[in-house]
Design an enzyme around this catalytic site. Structure first.
Site, PDB file in Angstrom:
ATOM      1  CB  CYS A 138      -4.908  35.989  35.512  1.00  0.00           C
ATOM      2  SG  CYS A 138      -6.258  35.283  34.604  1.00  0.00           S
TER       3      CYS A 138
ATOM      4  NE  ARG B  19      -1.081  38.126  27.354  1.00  0.00           N
ATOM      5  CZ  ARG B  19      -1.575  37.145  28.001  1.00  0.00           C
ATOM      6  NH1 ARG B  19      -2.449  37.222  28.736  1.00  0.00           N
ATOM      7  NH2 ARG B  19      -0.755  35.996  28.478  1.00  0.00           N
ATOM      8  CG  ASP B  20      -0.033  37.031  31.739  1.00  0.00           C
ATOM      9  OD1 ASP B  20      -0.987  37.271  31.973  1.00  0.00           O
ATOM     10  OD2 ASP B  20       0.714  36.313  32.092  1.00  0.00           O
TER      11      ASP B  20
ATOM     12  CG  ASN C 200       3.929  36.222  33.827  1.00  0.00           C
ATOM     13  OD1 ASN C 200       2.861  36.987  33.596  1.00  0.00           O
ATOM     14  ND2 ASN C 200       3.766  34.859  33.251  1.00  0.00           N
TER      15      ASN C 200
HETATM   16  P1  HMG Z   1     -18.597  36.316  24.738  1.00  0.00           P
HETATM   17  O1  HMG Z   1     -18.761  37.349  25.611  1.00  0.00           O
HETATM   18  O2  HMG Z   1     -18.888  35.036  24.503  1.00  0.00           O
HETATM   19  O3  HMG Z   1     -18.288  36.804  23.007  1.00  0.00           O
HETATM   20  O4  HMG Z   1     -16.991  36.401  25.023  1.00  0.00           O
HETATM   21  P2  HMG Z   1     -19.447  37.123  22.239  1.00  0.00           P
HETATM   22  O5  HMG Z   1     -19.040  36.533  20.806  1.00  0.00           O
HETATM   23  O6  HMG Z   1     -20.936  36.661  22.825  1.00  0.00           O
HETATM   24  O7  HMG Z   1     -19.493  38.602  21.957  1.00  0.00           O
HETATM   25  C1  HMG Z   1     -19.663  39.607  23.140  1.00  0.00           C
HETATM   26  C2  HMG Z   1     -19.171  40.992  22.484  1.00  0.00           C
HETATM   27  O8  HMG Z   1     -17.875  41.006  22.495  1.00  0.00           O
HETATM   28  C3  HMG Z   1     -19.756  41.289  21.130  1.00  0.00           C
HETATM   29  O9  HMG Z   1     -20.080  42.865  21.050  1.00  0.00           O
HETATM   30  C4  HMG Z   1     -18.547  41.107  20.406  1.00  0.00           C
HETATM   31  O10 HMG Z   1     -18.507  41.639  19.160  1.00  0.00           O
HETATM   32  C5  HMG Z   1     -17.353  41.424  21.207  1.00  0.00           C
HETATM   33  P3  HMG Z   1     -21.420  43.469  21.190  1.00  0.00           P
HETATM   34  O11 HMG Z   1     -22.201  42.773  20.095  1.00  0.00           O
HETATM   35  O12 HMG Z   1     -22.112  43.033  22.470  1.00  0.00           O
HETATM   36  O13 HMG Z   1     -21.229  44.862  20.866  1.00  0.00           O
HETATM   37  N1  HMG Z   1     -16.303  40.761  20.839  1.00  0.00           N
HETATM   38  C6  HMG Z   1     -15.109  41.242  20.538  1.00  0.00           C
HETATM   39  N2  HMG Z   1     -14.568  42.520  20.534  1.00  0.00           N
HETATM   40  C7  HMG Z   1     -13.532  42.712  20.098  1.00  0.00           C
HETATM   41  N3  HMG Z   1     -12.363  41.684  19.894  1.00  0.00           N
HETATM   42  C8  HMG Z   1     -12.763  40.383  20.010  1.00  0.00           C
HETATM   43  C9  HMG Z   1     -14.069  40.125  20.466  1.00  0.00           C
HETATM   44  N4  HMG Z   1     -14.774  38.937  20.572  1.00  0.00           N
HETATM   45  C10 HMG Z   1     -16.124  39.365  21.072  1.00  0.00           C
HETATM   46  N5  HMG Z   1     -12.032  39.418  19.876  1.00  0.00           N
HETATM   47  C11 HMG Z   1     -14.684  36.059  24.446  1.00  0.00           C
HETATM   48  C12 HMG Z   1     -15.903  35.533  24.463  1.00  0.00           C
HETATM   49  C13 HMG Z   1     -13.544  35.002  24.444  1.00  0.00           C
HETATM   50  C14 HMG Z   1     -14.234  37.182  23.512  1.00  0.00           C
HETATM   51  C15 HMG Z   1     -14.326  36.827  25.766  1.00  0.00           C
HETATM   52  O14 HMG Z   1     -14.747  36.195  26.949  1.00  0.00           O
HETATM   53  C16 HMG Z   1     -13.069  37.674  26.287  1.00  0.00           C
HETATM   54  O15 HMG Z   1     -12.585  38.142  25.532  1.00  0.00           O
HETATM   55  N6  HMG Z   1     -12.250  37.103  27.001  1.00  0.00           N
HETATM   56  C17 HMG Z   1     -10.948  37.353  27.364  1.00  0.00           C
HETATM   57  C18 HMG Z   1     -10.361  37.155  28.716  1.00  0.00           C
HETATM   58  C19 HMG Z   1      -9.023  37.261  28.726  1.00  0.00           C
HETATM   59  O16 HMG Z   1      -8.306  38.037  28.047  1.00  0.00           O
HETATM   60  N7  HMG Z   1      -8.434  36.716  29.939  1.00  0.00           N
HETATM   61  C20 HMG Z   1      -6.994  36.800  30.176  1.00  0.00           C
HETATM   62  C21 HMG Z   1      -6.014  36.389  29.381  1.00  0.00           C
HETATM   63  S1  HMG Z   1      -5.865  34.737  29.624  1.00  0.00           S
HETATM   64  C22 HMG Z   1      -4.542  34.715  30.659  1.00  0.00           C
HETATM   65  O17 HMG Z   1      -4.139  35.882  31.151  1.00  0.00           O
HETATM   66  C23 HMG Z   1      -3.860  33.385  30.972  1.00  0.00           C
HETATM   67  C24 HMG Z   1      -2.540  33.134  30.135  1.00  0.00           C
HETATM   68  O18 HMG Z   1      -1.700  34.375  30.487  1.00  0.00           O
HETATM   69  C25 HMG Z   1      -1.906  32.043  30.431  1.00  0.00           C
HETATM   70  C26 HMG Z   1      -1.591  31.715  31.972  1.00  0.00           C
HETATM   71  O19 HMG Z   1      -1.080  32.597  32.658  1.00  0.00           O
HETATM   72  O20 HMG Z   1      -1.699  30.500  32.449  1.00  0.00           O
HETATM   73  C27 HMG Z   1      -2.735  33.117  28.972  1.00  0.00           C
HETATM   74 MG    MG Z   2      -0.304  34.498  32.328  1.00  0.00          MG
END
Ligand code: HMG
Ligand code: MG
Length: 300
Positions: free
Chosen positions: A242, A14-15, A251
């Site tokens: 990220c 995943r990450d 990581n």
């Molecule tokens: P948004 O754009 O505000 O969502 O995103 P929305 O509710 O306005 O929806 C926009 C569109 O996305 C819609 O589709 C929804 O249906 C769809 P449309 O009507 O335009 O066709 N949608 C989805 N589709 C499938 N699955 C879903 C989903 N949600 C909405 N779950 C949201 C808000 C949070 C969903 C978005 O910003 C997002 O997905 N962000 C992901 C960011 C991400 O994955 N970042 C990396 C992970 S975090 C990380 O790596 C850190 C970590 O490892 C810890 C560390 O390292 O410190 C965890």
């Molecule tokens: Mg991470």
């Protein structure tokens, strides 16, 4: 006397893969997870149910998990996946996963860029997710991102981290993984953060998740172990970064972590050579260099 144990959560599928530019088939992702399992890993984050338009590398997580469970349902408890909202939760339930991870940032800037809402809004968004999880008997882990530094705001304080950690625990997360998302923290900061948090939260509720951008991850983990942390995240071959934190590297490599832990007398239950082979497999598929020093030494 039995050896002390450490829980390792493998986050490479995943990450790691969420930030690799190379595109992989579902079959390659499934094979990676199966090789990681075969090496002895018992907690593997296998995908992410976020908006696929934002993180295209994870768009096929549903199919990856379906295939893994079709192959061997008895391994269900090993897998977890990232969920940002109810829509992601529905996808997790539909493909049969038993553990999810929710994620919030300690800093406002990263929260806005990563999930398009404020820290408090993100926590509010998890309330319905957690209530569904309780009804369904779904285990939920929590991440706090940017625990030492934010790519948009700079230094993050231990008080900011405690705020989000306590909120996620109150919502029902069984453990909080403290993420140095951009890999800037040093040993001194680890001691200060864990010293602060442990006045409010017991060590068995905390995990550490260090990215290795500045080469500090193993030192930081050694410090966390010293302070009683026994749950550590790592990514095979040091995959990843990220997508919302430019320049962040992967990581700590799981191979390097296992080597260090075994050397310190901890039992990991992991067969290091098989793990190195799994890392070599995925690096070849991605056409990238192996980020694990231990793998480089053992496979040479
Ligand atoms: P948004 O754009 O505000 O969502 O995103 P929305 O509710 O306005 O929806 C926009 C569109 O996305 C819609 O589709 C929804 O249906 C769809 P449309 O009507 O335009 O066709 N949608 C989805 N589709 C499938 N699955 C879903 C989903 N949600 C909405 N779950 C949201 C808000 C949070 C969903 C978005 O910003 C997002 O997905 N962000 C992901 C960011 C991400 O994955 N970042 C990396 C992970 S975090 C990380 O790596 C850190 C970590 O490892 C810890 C560390 O390292 O410190 C965890
Ligand atoms: Mg991470």
């Amino acid at each position: 006397m039995s050896q002390p144990k450490v829980k390792i959560t493998e986050v490479g599928p995943r990450d790691g893969l969420q930030n690799e530019p190379g595109r992989l088939s579902v079959a390659t992702k499934v094979s990676l997870v199966q090789q990681l399992q075969a090496s002895g890993l018992t907690h593997i984050e296998v995908g992410s149910f976020v908006n696929p338009a934002r993180v295209v590398q994870m768009a096929d997580s549903d199919e990856v998990i379906r295939q893994l469970l079709r192959h061997d349902l008895s391994q269900q408890d090993i897998y977890s996946a990232l969920v940002p909202n109810l829509k992601g939760y529905e996808r997790a339930i539909d493909c049969g996963i038993k553990e999810i991870a929710v994620f919030a940032s300690a800093s406002e800037g990263f929260s806005q860029h990563n999930i398009q809402c404020s820290v408090d809004e993100s926590i509010a968004r998890f309330i319905p997710v957690m209530s569904r999880a309780r009804q369904d008997g779904m285990r939920v882990r929590g991440y706090v991102s940017c625990v030492f530094g934010c790519p948009y705001e700079g230094l993050v304080t231990p008080e900011q981290v405690r705020y989000v950690t306590e909120k996620l625990l109150e919502l029902g997360c069984y453990e909080i993984s403290l993420g140095d998302t951009i890999g800037v923290g040093t040993q001194t900061q680890v001691a200060a953060l864990l010293g602060h948090l442990q006045r409010y939260v017991s060590a068995d509720k905390l995990a550490v998740h260090f990215h290795d951008t500045y080469g500090q991850a193993l030192v930081n983990i050694a410090e966390a172990l010293q302070l009683g942390i026994r749950s550590i995240d790592a990514s095979v071959a040091g995959l990843g970064g990220c997508p919302y934190a430019d320049g962040a590297s992967g990581n700590v490599a799981t191979e390097d972590l296992v080597y260090m832990l075994e050397g310190m007398g901890y039992a990991t239950g992991i067969h290091l050579e098989s793990l190195c082979q799994a890392g070599a497999f995925i690096c070849k598929a991605l056409g990238r260099a192996n980020g694990s020093k231990v793998a480089q030494a053992m496979l040479s």
